[in-house]
Every structure is written in structure tokens, then in C-alpha cells.
Design an enzyme around this catalytic site. Structure first.
Site, short mmCIF file in Angstrom:
data_model
loop_
_atom_site.label_atom_id
_atom_site.label_comp_id
_atom_site.label_asym_id
_atom_site.label_seq_id
_atom_site.Cartn_x
_atom_site.Cartn_y
_atom_site.Cartn_z
N SER A 131 -48.75 -18.75 -21.48
CA SER A 131 -48.35 -17.49 -22.10
C SER A 131 -47.21 -16.85 -21.31
CB SER A 131 -49.56 -16.56 -22.08
OG SER A 131 -49.19 -15.24 -22.39
N TYR A 151 -56.99 -12.11 -17.48
CA TYR A 151 -56.50 -13.09 -18.47
C TYR A 151 -55.23 -13.78 -17.95
CZ TYR A 151 -54.06 -15.02 -22.48
OH TYR A 151 -53.37 -15.87 -23.32
N LYS A 153 -54.30 -17.89 -16.80
CA LYS A 153 -53.19 -18.73 -17.27
C LYS A 153 -52.40 -19.26 -16.07
CE LYS A 153 -53.96 -18.60 -21.64
NZ LYS A 153 -54.52 -19.79 -22.29
P1 NAD Z 1 -58.17 -17.75 -30.87
O1 NAD Z 1 -59.20 -16.94 -30.20
O2 NAD Z 1 -57.91 -17.52 -32.32
O3 NAD Z 1 -58.49 -19.30 -30.68
C1 NAD Z 1 -59.13 -19.80 -29.53
C2 NAD Z 1 -60.26 -20.69 -30.03
O4 NAD Z 1 -60.95 -21.22 -28.90
C3 NAD Z 1 -61.30 -19.93 -30.87
O5 NAD Z 1 -61.53 -20.64 -32.06
C4 NAD Z 1 -62.54 -19.89 -29.98
O6 NAD Z 1 -63.73 -19.94 -30.76
C5 NAD Z 1 -62.34 -21.14 -29.14
N1 NAD Z 1 -62.99 -21.11 -27.82
C6 NAD Z 1 -62.94 -20.14 -26.88
N2 NAD Z 1 -63.65 -20.49 -25.80
C7 NAD Z 1 -64.13 -21.74 -26.05
C8 NAD Z 1 -64.92 -22.65 -25.32
N3 NAD Z 1 -65.37 -22.35 -24.10
N4 NAD Z 1 -65.22 -23.84 -25.87
C9 NAD Z 1 -64.79 -24.15 -27.13
N5 NAD Z 1 -64.04 -23.33 -27.87
C10 NAD Z 1 -63.71 -22.14 -27.33
O7 NAD Z 1 -56.83 -17.59 -30.03
P2 NAD Z 1 -55.35 -18.10 -30.35
O8 NAD Z 1 -54.51 -16.91 -30.60
O9 NAD Z 1 -55.38 -19.19 -31.35
O10 NAD Z 1 -54.94 -18.65 -28.92
C11 NAD Z 1 -55.01 -20.02 -28.60
C12 NAD Z 1 -54.56 -20.21 -27.16
O11 NAD Z 1 -53.22 -19.73 -27.02
C13 NAD Z 1 -55.40 -19.45 -26.14
O12 NAD Z 1 -55.54 -20.27 -25.00
C14 NAD Z 1 -54.55 -18.25 -25.82
O13 NAD Z 1 -54.78 -17.76 -24.52
C15 NAD Z 1 -53.16 -18.82 -25.93
N6 NAD Z 1 -52.15 -17.80 -26.24
C16 NAD Z 1 -52.30 -17.02 -27.33
C17 NAD Z 1 -51.37 -16.02 -27.61
C18 NAD Z 1 -51.53 -15.11 -28.79
O14 NAD Z 1 -50.92 -14.04 -28.79
N7 NAD Z 1 -52.30 -15.46 -29.81
C19 NAD Z 1 -50.26 -15.86 -26.76
C20 NAD Z 1 -50.13 -16.70 -25.65
C21 NAD Z 1 -51.09 -17.68 -25.39
C1 WQD Z 2 -46.61 -5.83 -28.89
C2 WQD Z 2 -45.91 -4.47 -28.83
C3 WQD Z 2 -47.20 -2.78 -27.72
C4 WQD Z 2 -50.43 -2.68 -30.68
C5 WQD Z 2 -50.14 -9.64 -25.81
C6 WQD Z 2 -50.68 -10.18 -24.51
C7 WQD Z 2 -49.94 -11.41 -24.11
C8 WQD Z 2 -49.92 -12.44 -25.24
C9 WQD Z 2 -49.49 -11.85 -26.53
C10 WQD Z 2 -51.74 -13.96 -24.91
C11 WQD Z 2 -46.06 -3.77 -27.48
C12 WQD Z 2 -47.01 -2.43 -29.17
C13 WQD Z 2 -49.27 -2.99 -30.01
C14 WQD Z 2 -50.56 -1.39 -31.27
C15 WQD Z 2 -48.37 -0.84 -30.43
N1 WQD Z 2 -51.24 -12.97 -25.49
N2 WQD Z 2 -48.26 -2.08 -29.88
N3 WQD Z 2 -49.52 -0.52 -31.13
O1 WQD Z 2 -48.77 -6.84 -25.42
O2 WQD Z 2 -46.67 -8.13 -25.95
O3 WQD Z 2 -48.77 -9.33 -25.61
O4 WQD Z 2 -50.26 -10.66 -26.82
O5 WQD Z 2 -51.27 -14.61 -24.03
O6 WQD Z 2 -50.56 -11.90 -22.97
O7 WQD Z 2 -50.55 -9.18 -23.51
O8 WQD Z 2 -48.50 -8.00 -27.66
O9 WQD Z 2 -48.95 -7.42 -30.00
O10 WQD Z 2 -50.33 -6.34 -28.16
O11 WQD Z 2 -47.96 -5.68 -28.45
O12 WQD Z 2 -47.48 0.00 -30.35
O13 WQD Z 2 -51.60 -1.06 -31.86
O14 WQD Z 2 -46.53 -3.61 -29.80
O15 WQD Z 2 -47.14 -1.64 -26.91
O16 WQD Z 2 -44.86 -3.07 -27.26
P1 WQD Z 2 -48.13 -7.97 -26.08
P2 WQD Z 2 -49.02 -6.87 -28.61
#
Ligand code: NAD
Ligand code: WQD
Length: 345
Positions: A130, A154, A158
Site C-alpha cells: 500500500s 495497519y 504492510k
Molecule cells: P477486502 O477486505 O475486501 O478483502 C480482503 C479479503 O481477505 C476479504 O475477503 C477477507 O474476508 C479476507 N481475509 C482477511 N483475513 C483473512 C485470513 N486471515 N484468512 C483468509 N482470508 C482473510 O480488502 P481489499 O480492499 O480487497 O484489499 C485487499 C488487499 O489489498 C489487502 O491486503 C489490503 O490491505 C490491500 N490494500 C487495499 C487497499 C484499499 O484501499 N482497498 C489499498 C492498499 C492495499
Molecule cells: C481519501 C480522501 C480523506 C472519507 C486509505 C488508507 C490507505 C489505503 C487506502 C489500504 C482523504 C477524504 C474520506 C470521508 C473525506 N488503504 N475523506 N470524507 O485515507 O487516502 O487511504 O485507503 O492500504 O492505507 O489510509 O483514503 O478514501 O479514506 O480518503 O473527506 O468520509 O478523502 O480525508 O483526503 P486514504 P480515503
């Protein structure tokens, strides 16, 4: 039934938001797919929807990556050539309240996975990292050499996983490991059949706006309008989830060349403010998004966006979809399934 002529990929967390979109791309790109997911943040309805969209079967195993026996059994039962590892917990706020759950799922779970892979002789892994690893840096656009840091449990999970995978590769250079640093994944599959389905009130901007648009939430709180950005609201690099998962196919191709550990940003390189997103969403949906300006959210940075040059050059990947398309697809999913998979199933 798996086709023995096609390579088999294990998708951990494949029932989740990004994982389910990944499964669609894999099935459409002629891979066999095995999903392991404990459904702690998802529904098996997404796995069914993936099979409906692609008209192709996949193997779904309900299981936890912390369960070593289960993982070993999966590797014994399927000729897995590579792993796309999405399983994990991802809510920043919750990670402050439940740090041990985050360390266990994200770190211990990944260590388990890697041990089972090593035992099975499968050494190709793509890890969902991330942009959170860029911490509170104000040097956007970030390239992959930017110093890393974390401000919450979190983010630390990562970073730690990135670090132990680098140590693993240094100890055994036969591993092929891709660390993909996602910026802000949003949007949904254009079919409108799968999308982001938060369990509770969304933490993230796009699902929050979608739920306001569909009438589930009264208004958006914009967290701060006094940032040093063009309109004062926070700037982020939103990337369409379909573009994002296509980056994983490119990352696997890159790993196929030779064993390596590679780090790539997956972002568009373009920053948009909260108000840009609100206006784009209003334009494509025709729905007014009421908002109020609220306090800054602790831990937020003014702006975060990628320098995607390394992924452009080394992976031959770049994002195709623009912000309006991201909003259009997010809206289609939310409009079709206002209650997410609870309704779909
Ligand atoms: P999500 O929660 O929709 O998907 C994660 C999945 O993993 C879920 O289906 C959950 O049930 C499963 N899971 C969690 N713990 C588990 C375990 N111990 N064993 C088996 N399954 C398990 O999240 P997502 O948005 O699809 O994110 C996927 C990956 O990408 C995550 O690792 C997340 O940290 C990373 N990521 C997401 C974002 C984002 O904004 N969505 C941004 C950066 C990184
Ligand atoms: C985006 C912008 C908020 C909600 C997060 C995690 C990051 C990654 C992606 C996993 C910001 C603003 C948001 C709301 C708002 N996840 N906002 N009102 O914070 O960039 O990243 O998700 O790895 O680790 O921190 O994403 O969508 O929460 O926010 O004004 O109700 O929207 O302040 O500027 P963020 P976000």
C-alpha cells in the site's frame, strides 16, 4: 473442473473487493483459480458473481491463512504455480483498536502462507502492499525509492511484510516476489455485479459518496478544507480496481522473466481532491451529493499520488480509466446493489 492445460493461481482473499476483480481477470486470461478466504470481510456471493460474469468455474476454499494445515492441504490438492496474496485486514482506524488482530492476520498469516509455499516448491508471490508505506511524507509524487514509514498498526503490517519478504528473497534468491504498492483503489467491475461492499459505515471516500448517492447516508463529511492543495481538500491518486488488478497480471509476467524481488507503485500519477471526486460523481450519476466540511481526520496527509514511471516502464502497465469512469462504475454497482452482497445473495 480445472483445465490441466492452464496454470493454476491461488488468490488469497479472493472473495474480497480487489481479490474478486482479480479472479475475473485471471479467469478471462485463461488461468485456473483457487480462492482461499475466511469471509471475515466478504461474502461467498462475490465468488458466485465472478463465475457468473466469466461463465467459468473456480475453486473456492473457505479457510484462514493463519491455518497452516489448511494451506498445506490446498497446495497438496492443486498444482499452484503462483500466489496473489490479498487476504488481510485493511481498516486503519480499526488497526489502532485491534493491533494484535492486524499483526496476526497480516503478518503471521503471510508468514504461514510463505512457509506452505516453500514446502510446496511454489516461489512466486505477488503481495498487496500500500501507498501507506510512504507514511507522512510530503514529497508526492512518490517513487519507489521514497523512504518508508508507518503511522498506525495497519501500515506497520504492510511495512513489516515488505521487509520480511525482502529478507526471504535475500536468503533464497530463487523466490519471485512482487510488492505492489496500491494508491487508492476505487470503482467496480463494469458489469455492476461485483464491487466494494463495506461491512459498516465506509471509512473510504468513494464508498461513502456512493452510499450518500443511494440515500443510505445523509451527507458526506469532508475531512478538512484548509490543506495546502488547490481547493483545500485532500488530494489522492484514485485508481480503477480493474486497472489495478491488470497490473497484477503484468507483475506476474515480469516475475516470469527471472527470479527477483520487485517493488512497483500502482497508481495513475494524477491527484484529485475530495471535491473533484464529489463533482465527478455528481456528473456521472446525476445525483447531488450533500456535504459538510468537518475537522481534518487524524493521520491524513494533504496529498498522496504516485510516480507510476517504474510500473509503466518495467511492467508495461499504466492505468486506462479516468476519474469519471471510476465514479460511473462505482455508482452502477451501488445502484444495482444498495445493500451490497447481502442483497445480491
Ligand atoms: P477486502 O477486505 O475486501 O478483502 C480482503 C479479503 O481477505 C476479504 O475477503 C477477507 O474476508 C479476507 N481475509 C482477511 N483475513 C483473512 C485470513 N486471515 N484468512 C483468509 N482470508 C482473510 O480488502 P481489499 O480492499 O480487497 O484489499 C485487499 C488487499 O489489498 C489487502 O491486503 C489490503 O490491505 C490491500 N490494500 C487495499 C487497499 C484499499 O484501499 N482497498 C489499498 C492498499 C492495499
Ligand atoms: C481519501 C480522501 C480523506 C472519507 C486509505 C488508507 C490507505 C489505503 C487506502 C489500504 C482523504 C477524504 C474520506 C470521508 C473525506 N488503504 N475523506 N470524507 O485515507 O487516502 O487511504 O485507503 O492500504 O492505507 O489510509 O483514503 O478514501 O479514506 O480518503 O473527506 O468520509 O478523502 O480525508 O483526503 P486514504 P480515503
Amino acid at each position: 473442473m480445472n483445465d490441466t492445460n492452464k496454470p493454476t493461481i491461488l488468490v488469497t482473499g479472493g472473495a474480497g473487493y480487489i481479490g474478486s476483480h482479480m479472479c475475473v481477470e485471471l479467469l478471462q486470461s485463461e488461468f485456473n483459480v483457487v480462492v482461499v478466504d475466511n469471509l471475515c470481510n466478504s461474502s461467498s456471493a462475490s465468488v458466485e458473481a465472478v463465475q457468473r460474469i466469466t461463465q467459468k468455474p473456480l475453486t473456492f476454499v473457505e479457510g484462514d491463512i493463519c491455518d497452516q494445515n489448511k494451506l498445506d492441504e490446498i497446495f497438496r490438492s492443486h498444482p499452484i504455480e503462483g500466489v496473489l496474496h490479498f487476504a488481510g485486514l485493511k481498516a486503519v482506524g480499526e488497526s489502532n483498536e485491534k493491533p494484535l488482530a492486524y499483526y496476526k492476520n497480516n503478518i503471521y498469516g503471510t508468514m504461514n502462507l510463505v512457509e506452505s509455499m516453500a514446502r510446496a516448491g511454489c516461489k512466486t508471490l505477488v503481495f498487496s502492499s500500500s501507498a501507506t508505506v510512504y507514511g507522512t511524507s510530503e514529497n508526492a509524487p512518490f517513487n519507489e525509492t521514497e523512504p518508508t514509514s508507518a503511522t498506525n498498526p495497519y501500515g506497520r503490517t504492510k511495512l513489516m511484510v515488505e521487509q520480511f519478504l525482502q529478507d526471504l528473497h535475500a536468503s533464497d534468491p530463487e523466490w519471485r516476489i512482487s510488492l505492489l504498492r496500491y494508491f487508492n483503489p476505487v470503482g467496480a467491475h463494469p458489469s455492476g455485479e461485483i464491487g466494494e461492499d463495506p461491512n459498516q459505515i465506509p471509512n473510504n471516500l468513494m464508498p461513502y459518496i456512493s452510499q450518500v448517492a443511494v440515500g443510505k447516508l445523509p451527507h458526506l463529511n469532508i475531512f478538512g478544507d484548509d490543506y495546502p492543495t488547490p481547493d483545500g481538500t485532500g488530494v489522492r491518486d484514485y485508481v480503477h480496481v480493474v486497472d489495478l488488478v491488470r497490473g497484477h497480471l503484468k507483475a506476474m509476467e515480469h516475475l516470469a522473466d527471472e527470479p527477483k524481488l520487485a517493488i512497483h507503485n500502482l497508481g495513475t500519477g494524477q491527484g484529485y481532491s475530495v471535491l473533484d471526486v464529489v463533482h465527478a460523481f455528481e456528473k456521472v450519476s446525476g445525483v447531488k451529493i450533500p456535504y459538510k466540511i468537518a475537522e481534518r481526520r487524524p493521520g491524513d496527509v494533504a496529498q498522496s499520488f504516485a510516480d507510476p514511471a517504474k510500473a509503466n516502464e518495467e511492467l508495461d502497465w499504466s492505468a486506462e480509466y479516468d476519474l469519471e469512469r471510476m465514479c460511473e462504475d462505482a455508482w452502477r454497482w451501488q445502484h444495482n446493489f444498495p445493500d451490497g452482497f447481502a442483497k445480491a445473495s
